[in-house]
Write a protein that holds these residues in place. Structure first.
Motif, PDB file in Angstrom:
ATOM      1  N   GLY A  97     -31.170 -30.622 -37.525  1.00 37.72           N
ATOM      2  CA  GLY A  97     -32.289 -30.428 -36.602  1.00 37.72           C
ATOM      3  C   GLY A  97     -32.447 -28.949 -36.315  1.00 37.72           C
ATOM      4  O   GLY A  97     -32.523 -28.126 -37.211  1.00 37.72           O
ATOM      5  N   HIS A  98     -32.479 -28.598 -35.040  1.00 41.00           N
ATOM      6  CA  HIS A  98     -32.462 -27.235 -34.512  1.00 41.00           C
ATOM      7  C   HIS A  98     -33.766 -26.461 -34.673  1.00 41.00           C
ATOM      8  O   HIS A  98     -34.244 -25.853 -33.716  1.00 41.00           O
ATOM      9  CB  HIS A  98     -31.307 -26.428 -35.106  1.00 41.00           C
ATOM     10  CG  HIS A  98     -31.234 -25.022 -34.587  1.00 41.00           C
ATOM     11  ND1 HIS A  98     -30.978 -24.743 -33.264  1.00 41.00           N
ATOM     12  CD2 HIS A  98     -31.411 -23.816 -35.196  1.00 41.00           C
ATOM     13  CE1 HIS A  98     -30.996 -23.432 -33.083  1.00 41.00           C
ATOM     14  NE2 HIS A  98     -31.259 -22.852 -34.235  1.00 41.00           N
ATOM     15  N   VAL A  99     -34.349 -26.448 -35.867  1.00 44.35           N
ATOM     16  CA  VAL A  99     -35.504 -25.576 -36.104  1.00 44.35           C
ATOM     17  C   VAL A  99     -36.824 -26.228 -35.698  1.00 44.35           C
ATOM     18  O   VAL A  99     -37.883 -25.593 -35.793  1.00 44.35           O
ATOM     19  CB  VAL A  99     -35.569 -25.120 -37.579  1.00 44.35           C
ATOM     20  CG1 VAL A  99     -34.350 -24.307 -37.935  1.00 44.35           C
ATOM     21  CG2 VAL A  99     -35.721 -26.309 -38.529  1.00 44.35           C
ATOM     22  N   HIS A 100     -36.784 -27.477 -35.263  1.00 46.09           N
ATOM     23  CA  HIS A 100     -37.968 -28.190 -34.754  1.00 46.09           C
ATOM     24  C   HIS A 100     -39.063 -28.354 -35.803  1.00 46.09           C
ATOM     25  O   HIS A 100     -40.242 -28.485 -35.467  1.00 46.09           O
ATOM     26  CB  HIS A 100     -38.536 -27.474 -33.519  1.00 46.09           C
ATOM     27  CG  HIS A 100     -37.661 -27.571 -32.316  1.00 46.09           C
ATOM     28  ND1 HIS A 100     -38.150 -27.591 -31.019  1.00 46.09           N
ATOM     29  CD2 HIS A 100     -36.310 -27.662 -32.190  1.00 46.09           C
ATOM     30  CE1 HIS A 100     -37.142 -27.679 -30.161  1.00 46.09           C
ATOM     31  NE2 HIS A 100     -36.012 -27.718 -30.858  1.00 46.09           N
ATOM     32  N   LYS A 101     -38.687 -28.353 -37.071  1.00 40.66           N
ATOM     33  CA  LYS A 101     -39.635 -28.562 -38.159  1.00 40.66           C
ATOM     34  C   LYS A 101     -39.174 -29.744 -39.006  1.00 40.66           C
ATOM     35  O   LYS A 101     -37.979 -29.954 -39.216  1.00 40.66           O
ATOM     36  CB  LYS A 101     -39.764 -27.322 -39.037  1.00 40.66           C
ATOM     37  CG  LYS A 101     -40.258 -26.077 -38.295  1.00 40.66           C
ATOM     38  CD  LYS A 101     -41.661 -26.257 -37.730  1.00 40.66           C
ATOM     39  CE  LYS A 101     -42.713 -26.296 -38.818  1.00 40.66           C
ATOM     40  NZ  LYS A 101     -44.105 -26.322 -38.245  1.00 40.66           N
ATOM     41  N   LEU A 102     -40.154 -30.490 -39.501  1.00 38.68           N
ATOM     42  CA  LEU A 102     -39.864 -31.652 -40.318  1.00 38.68           C
ATOM     43  C   LEU A 102     -39.860 -31.275 -41.790  1.00 38.68           C
ATOM     44  O   LEU A 102     -40.761 -30.582 -42.265  1.00 38.68           O
ATOM     45  CB  LEU A 102     -40.923 -32.732 -40.069  1.00 38.68           C
ATOM     46  CG  LEU A 102     -40.834 -34.009 -40.895  1.00 38.68           C
ATOM     47  CD1 LEU A 102     -39.611 -34.823 -40.478  1.00 38.68           C
ATOM     48  CD2 LEU A 102     -42.109 -34.833 -40.741  1.00 38.68           C
ATOM     49  N   GLY A 103     -38.837 -31.717 -42.510  1.00 41.54           N
ATOM     50  CA  GLY A 103     -38.785 -31.463 -43.943  1.00 41.54           C
ATOM     51  C   GLY A 103     -37.719 -32.322 -44.591  1.00 41.54           C
ATOM     52  O   GLY A 103     -36.674 -32.592 -43.985  1.00 41.54           O
ATOM     53  N   TRP A 104     -37.983 -32.776 -45.807  1.00 39.91           N
ATOM     54  CA  TRP A 104     -36.984 -33.589 -46.502  1.00 39.91           C
ATOM     55  C   TRP A 104     -37.184 -33.481 -48.004  1.00 39.91           C
ATOM     56  O   TRP A 104     -38.274 -33.179 -48.489  1.00 39.91           O
ATOM     57  CB  TRP A 104     -37.048 -35.044 -46.052  1.00 39.91           C
ATOM     58  CG  TRP A 104     -38.256 -35.816 -46.503  1.00 39.91           C
ATOM     59  CD1 TRP A 104     -38.354 -36.650 -47.595  1.00 39.91           C
ATOM     60  CD2 TRP A 104     -39.549 -35.842 -45.895  1.00 39.91           C
ATOM     61  NE1 TRP A 104     -39.606 -37.187 -47.690  1.00 39.91           N
ATOM     62  CE2 TRP A 104     -40.366 -36.709 -46.659  1.00 39.91           C
ATOM     63  CE3 TRP A 104     -40.105 -35.212 -44.769  1.00 39.91           C
ATOM     64  CZ2 TRP A 104     -41.702 -36.970 -46.345  1.00 39.91           C
ATOM     65  CZ3 TRP A 104     -41.431 -35.470 -44.456  1.00 39.91           C
ATOM     66  CH2 TRP A 104     -42.207 -36.334 -45.238  1.00 39.91           C
ATOM     67  N   GLY A 105     -36.118 -33.698 -48.725  1.00 41.97           N
ATOM     68  CA  GLY A 105     -36.149 -33.657 -50.181  1.00 41.97           C
ATOM     69  C   GLY A 105     -34.752 -33.900 -50.721  1.00 41.97           C
ATOM     70  O   GLY A 105     -33.800 -34.071 -49.960  1.00 41.97           O
TER      71      GLY A 105
END
Length: 530
Positions: free
Chosen positions: A474-482
């Motif tokens: 988490g921490h950075v408050h941005k959504l991303g996945w791969g």
């Protein structure tokens, strides 16, 4: 208040100090008079109980048949639509569902049925006997560091020993003191921690490696393809180089650079049954910008039949906003006392179905030490959050969920990577790519210093010794996945709208998302609740 949705039912129960099993909420919602059934259920629940069970609701319904659902059954109909339909707090439909690997664009919206209980999979009745949760690498209760010089030496020595073992099957390592005694022109292979990176007047790069016996300068020529790898290097990470000693034996001309990395042949483990886990982080209760409506929609959905297979909730840190974390934070707080923040978080946590398994770790806003690895919450905070009997571990923690290894890490080191590495390798807009770099380096926080605070211990708990099947941050408050070499990397966004501080540093948060992981296939579906 009228108990129109599961969310409102669980909010009412939470206000009276209870959480509830999903089926209990479903039974109450399906009753002809939900208010009366809820009141009777609370009266019948033992005073020392923290959870309302489905069995207690059934007892109430059996004692007063007129309070059953309109179809005369204890359970709401999934075929006639006689019960209240699933909805969001603002009257909307099911949350947006997106599926994908490395891109974040939303797929087509999947609208909920007007019939309560419409579902792709099974009943909401769960068999907890099939569950298993095991943890490794948790620092909680094992911290021994005192901050002495010897402690720092010990942690870096342990880092070198652990990571060098992962490189020895690729290179025939020679210690620095041995290399210094070799003749010029000899082929050499060295493993070491990156001690220094500097450029020469001719545009070449010198990477100084250090092992337990000394240091060796290594020259990467700017006309070699491997010069691009220098951009990926961070101080203090462990790498190996292959090359040739200069004629005077003073420097190594580098032909290849090797990272500990995840083998491309890695194949992840999966669960033996269809079961799902919700991955979230950065709830930030106590902030004026906490997205309460989105949270209610999320927990409302967790009580729906559509979420029947979601049996685990993994929270990767920052349960609360904290106090004094950044300049002028007090101006953005709705709750100014840290313990009151946790009390409120505990109330929100009660909205989660009582029969779900919750695993949580702390983050940099939580009331634990800032230096990593962070131990789990102390006894006072555990007592505040005891209603749901959550499993609380340190940060990071490697958790096996029904055979699927999930590396949970809050993610402070991502700031360091994003600041140091090229944008195409690490950015806030695509946080999962920064996570790839941590997997490549096989370390949670390779570079010491800057934003990263390291707690010196007898061993380096931040080395990624076991390859995870899923890496959750988490921490950075941005959504991303791969996926990186078949490891699924997920940064799950947050539950906090943009604060004044975030606006000042140009962070536009992705809030109100819940990545839902199929543990039997490791496929990911991202649901949006705003």
């Amino acid at each position: 208040m009228p108990l129109e949705t599961p969310s409102r039912i669980v909010q009412e129960l939470a206000s009276q100090g209870y959480n509830a099993e999903r089926e209990a909420v479903t039974l109450i919602a399906g009753a002809s008079d939900p208010d009366a059934v809820l009141e009777a259920t609370v009266d019948r629940t033992p005073g020392d109980a923290l959870r309302v069970t489905a069995d207690t609701v059934r007892e109430v319904l059996e004692a007063d048949p007129t309070s059953r659902g309109r179809n005369g059954n204890n359970n709401p109909s999934v075929s006639t639509g006689n019960t209240t339909g699933f909805s969001t707090d603002d009257g909307g439909s099911s949350p947006v569902e997106t599926k994908g690997s490395s891109d974040r664009e939303s797929g087509p919206s999947k609208r909920g049925s007007s019939k309560r209980g419409s579902s792709k999979r099974g009943s909401s009745k769960r068999d907890s006997s099939k569950r298993s949760v095991e943890v490794t690498g948790d620092i909680t209760g094992r911290s021994t560091g005192t901050g002495s010089y010897e402690d720092f030496v010990a942690v870096f020595r342990d880092r070198f020993e652990k990571l060098s073992k992962k490189l020895r099957n690729r290179v025939n390592h020679r210690p620095a003191e041995t290399v210094s005694a070799m003749s010029g022109g000899t082929d050499v292979e060295i493993i070491g921690l990156v001690n220094e990176i500097r450029s020469t007047s001719g545009g070449h790069w010198i990477v100084e490696l250090e092992d337990t016996t000394g240091t060796v300068p290594c020259l990467v020529m700017n006309d070699r393809d491997i010069v691009e790898l220098v951009d990926d290097l961070l101080l203090d990470e462990c790498i190996a180089v292959s090359g040739t000693l200069s004629d005077d034996g003073e420097i190594v001309f580098v032909d290849a650079i090797h990272f500990p990395d995840v083998p491309r042949s890695y194949r992840p483990s999966t669960a033996d049954r269809h079961v799902q886990a919700a991955l979230i982080s950065d709830v930030h209760v106590g902030s004026q910008e906490f997205a309460a409506d989105a949270w209610h929609r999320f927990t409302d959905w967790l009580h729906s039949e559509e979420a029947a297979s979601v049996e685990y909730l993994l929270i990767a840190g920052d349960m609360v906003e904290g106090v004094g974390v950044y300049p002028n934070q007090d101006e953005e707080l709705s709750i100014v006392d840290i313990y009151d923040q946790y009390e409120r978080f505990a109330e929100y946590l009660k909205e989660v179905p009582g029969d779900m398994e919750i695993v949580m770790i702390p983050g940099n806003h939580d009331a634990v030490r800032l230096a990593e690895p962070q131990p789990g919450f102390d006894d006072d905070l555990r007592e505040i959050m005891s209603a749901h009997d959550a499993r609380i571990y340190g940060n990071p923690a490697s958790v096996s969920i029904e055979g699927v290894t999930v590396l949970m890490y809050h993610g402070v080191s991502l700031d360091e990577l994003i600041a140091e590495l090229p944008e195409e390798k690490a950015s806030y807009e695509e946080p999962h790519r920064a996570m790839y770099q941590l997997l490549k380096k096989r370390h949670i926080a390779p570079q010491y210093g800057g934003h990263m605070r390291l707690a010196p211990e007898e061993e380096d708990y931040l080395v990624i010794e076991e390859i995870p099947d899923v890496f959750h941050t988490g921490h950075v408050h941005k959504l991303g996945w791969g996926k990186y070499h078949n490891v699924l990397a997920v940064n799950s966004g947050c539950w906090q709208e943009q604060t004044g501080f975030q606006k000042s540093v140009n962070i536009d948060p992705d809030y109100g998302y819940a990545p839902i992981l199929d543990l039997d296939t490791l496929e990911l579906t991202v649901r949006k609740f705003v």
